[in-house]
Write a protein that holds these residues in place. Structure first.
Motif, short mmCIF file in Angstrom:
data_model
loop_
_atom_site.label_atom_id
_atom_site.label_comp_id
_atom_site.label_asym_id
_atom_site.label_seq_id
_atom_site.Cartn_x
_atom_site.Cartn_y
_atom_site.Cartn_z
N LEU A 79 -1.44 -0.41 -16.92
CA LEU A 79 -1.32 -0.97 -15.44
C LEU A 79 -0.11 -1.66 -15.39
O LEU A 79 0.28 -2.32 -16.40
CB LEU A 79 -2.52 -1.66 -14.88
CG LEU A 79 -3.95 -0.82 -15.16
CD1 LEU A 79 -4.97 -1.65 -14.52
CD2 LEU A 79 -3.78 0.35 -13.94
N SER A 80 0.60 -1.57 -14.15
CA SER A 80 1.78 -2.61 -14.10
C SER A 80 1.73 -3.41 -12.58
O SER A 80 1.20 -3.20 -11.95
CB SER A 80 3.05 -1.52 -13.96
OG SER A 80 3.21 -0.97 -15.30
N PHE A 81 2.28 -4.57 -12.71
CA PHE A 81 2.36 -5.51 -11.63
C PHE A 81 3.23 -4.98 -10.51
O PHE A 81 4.24 -4.32 -10.99
CB PHE A 81 2.52 -6.82 -12.09
CG PHE A 81 2.41 -8.06 -11.16
CD1 PHE A 81 1.33 -8.45 -11.06
CD2 PHE A 81 3.69 -8.51 -10.69
CE1 PHE A 81 1.20 -9.55 -10.22
CE2 PHE A 81 3.23 -9.44 -9.68
CZ PHE A 81 2.11 -10.04 -9.43
N ARG B 243 -1.54 -1.70 -10.84
CA ARG B 243 -1.83 -0.30 -10.69
C ARG B 243 -1.08 0.56 -11.58
O ARG B 243 -0.09 0.16 -12.28
CB ARG B 243 -1.35 0.29 -9.20
CG ARG B 243 -2.06 -0.48 -8.05
CD ARG B 243 -1.99 0.20 -6.75
NE ARG B 243 -0.82 0.41 -6.24
CZ ARG B 243 -0.16 -0.53 -5.45
NH1 ARG B 243 -0.44 -1.69 -5.21
NH2 ARG B 243 1.23 -0.19 -4.88
N PRO B 244 -1.50 1.75 -11.68
CA PRO B 244 -0.79 2.60 -12.72
C PRO B 244 0.63 3.10 -12.15
O PRO B 244 0.83 2.93 -11.03
CB PRO B 244 -1.94 4.07 -12.45
CG PRO B 244 -3.19 3.80 -12.24
CD PRO B 244 -2.80 2.37 -11.32
N VAL B 245 1.47 3.31 -13.22
CA VAL B 245 2.80 3.77 -12.90
C VAL B 245 2.87 5.10 -12.43
O VAL B 245 2.50 5.93 -13.05
CB VAL B 245 3.70 3.16 -14.01
CG1 VAL B 245 5.23 3.76 -13.85
CG2 VAL B 245 3.82 1.92 -14.36
N LEU C 177 4.95 2.06 -8.76
CA LEU C 177 3.57 2.31 -8.95
C LEU C 177 3.04 3.52 -8.02
O LEU C 177 3.74 3.85 -7.15
CB LEU C 177 2.75 0.86 -8.40
CG LEU C 177 3.15 -0.16 -9.14
CD1 LEU C 177 2.20 -1.39 -8.59
CD2 LEU C 177 2.82 -0.05 -10.72
N ILE C 178 1.78 3.81 -8.44
CA ILE C 178 1.13 4.79 -7.57
C ILE C 178 0.94 4.31 -6.12
O ILE C 178 0.86 2.88 -5.96
CB ILE C 178 -0.09 5.60 -8.07
CG1 ILE C 178 -0.97 4.20 -8.38
CG2 ILE C 178 0.04 6.09 -9.41
CD1 ILE C 178 -2.59 4.70 -8.46
N PRO C 179 1.24 5.13 -5.09
CA PRO C 179 0.95 4.45 -3.66
C PRO C 179 -0.37 3.72 -3.50
O PRO C 179 -1.45 4.16 -4.14
CB PRO C 179 1.10 5.71 -2.69
CG PRO C 179 2.14 6.65 -3.55
CD PRO C 179 1.43 6.49 -5.20
N TYR C 180 -0.31 2.51 -2.79
CA TYR C 180 -1.71 2.26 -2.67
C TYR C 180 -2.54 2.68 -1.66
O TYR C 180 -1.85 3.20 -0.58
CB TYR C 180 -1.32 0.48 -2.13
CG TYR C 180 -2.55 -0.25 -1.83
CD1 TYR C 180 -3.39 -0.55 -2.80
CD2 TYR C 180 -3.00 -0.57 -0.49
CE1 TYR C 180 -4.63 -1.52 -2.75
CE2 TYR C 180 -3.98 -1.16 -0.07
CZ TYR C 180 -4.82 -1.47 -1.26
OH TYR C 180 -6.14 -2.25 -1.06
#
Length: 192
Positions: A82-84, A124-126, A136-139
């Protein structure tokens, strides 16, 4: 009885922190802090119990202050990276509103279980990566498959992210007040 207490916030998970904050009494807190059974903690003397609680609370509030941009979490046989959020100014309205609502519910109403949801927004995942740049993947507040892993975050990571947002919120608040003050001054000058 020998107790192994965490000495560093990286040794305490977000799930332990939440369970500790939601514990109904000191005995339940001791069970969570020590990882021992209820019967085992009932054999502690009061001084030892107070020491355990005090030590655990000190550790869960600490951080090195270094925001971790990328983390790897493991739960069972499954793993995720996961990335910030890469750029705060590019947050969507949905992210902003959910973060605002979640922080209010957590800190003002004491519903610490919502920390997991808060961190599904922040980490979230990149989706795409190019060198140091990443997206990041869209929220989507309804679809957070990585939520399964979030309670495995260590408290050093959690506290650093919360410190980062606290600093940003304070700065935004000061800037907003300065802006409003300048606007009020301009308005009163133009009304004369």
């Amino acid at each position: 009885m020998k107790l192994n207490l965490p000495a560093d916030p990286s040794q305490v998970t977000l799930r332990q922190f939440i369970d500790y904050k939601l514990a109904v009494d000191e005995i339940e807190r001791l069970v969570i802090a020590t990882g021992r059974s209820r019967e085992a903690v009932m054999r502690l003397n009061p001084e030892a119990a107070n020491y355990v609680i005090s030590s655990f609370e000190t550790v869960i509030d600490q951080t090195r202050g270094e925001l971790k941009r990328h983390i790897r979490l493991k739960k069972g046989f499954r793993r995720v990276r996961l990335s910030f959020i890469p750029a705060l100014e590019s947050m969507t309205l949905a992210e902003h509103v959910d973060l605002d609502d979640l922080t209010r519910v957590i800190w003002k109403e004491g519903k610490y279980e919502y920390l997991v949801k808060l961190f599904t927004v922040l980490y979230r995942p990149v989706n795409k990566r190019l060198g140091k740049w990443y997206e990041l993947i869209p929220y989507d507040s309804e679809k957070n498959a990585h939520e399964y892993f979030i309670d495995r975050l260590d408290m050093d990571t959690v506290n650093a992210a919360l410190l980062f947002f606290s600093t940003i919120a304070n700065e935004l608040s000061r800037n907003s007040l300065d802006y409003l003050e300048r606007e009020a001054m301009t308005a009163t000058k133009s009304n004369k």
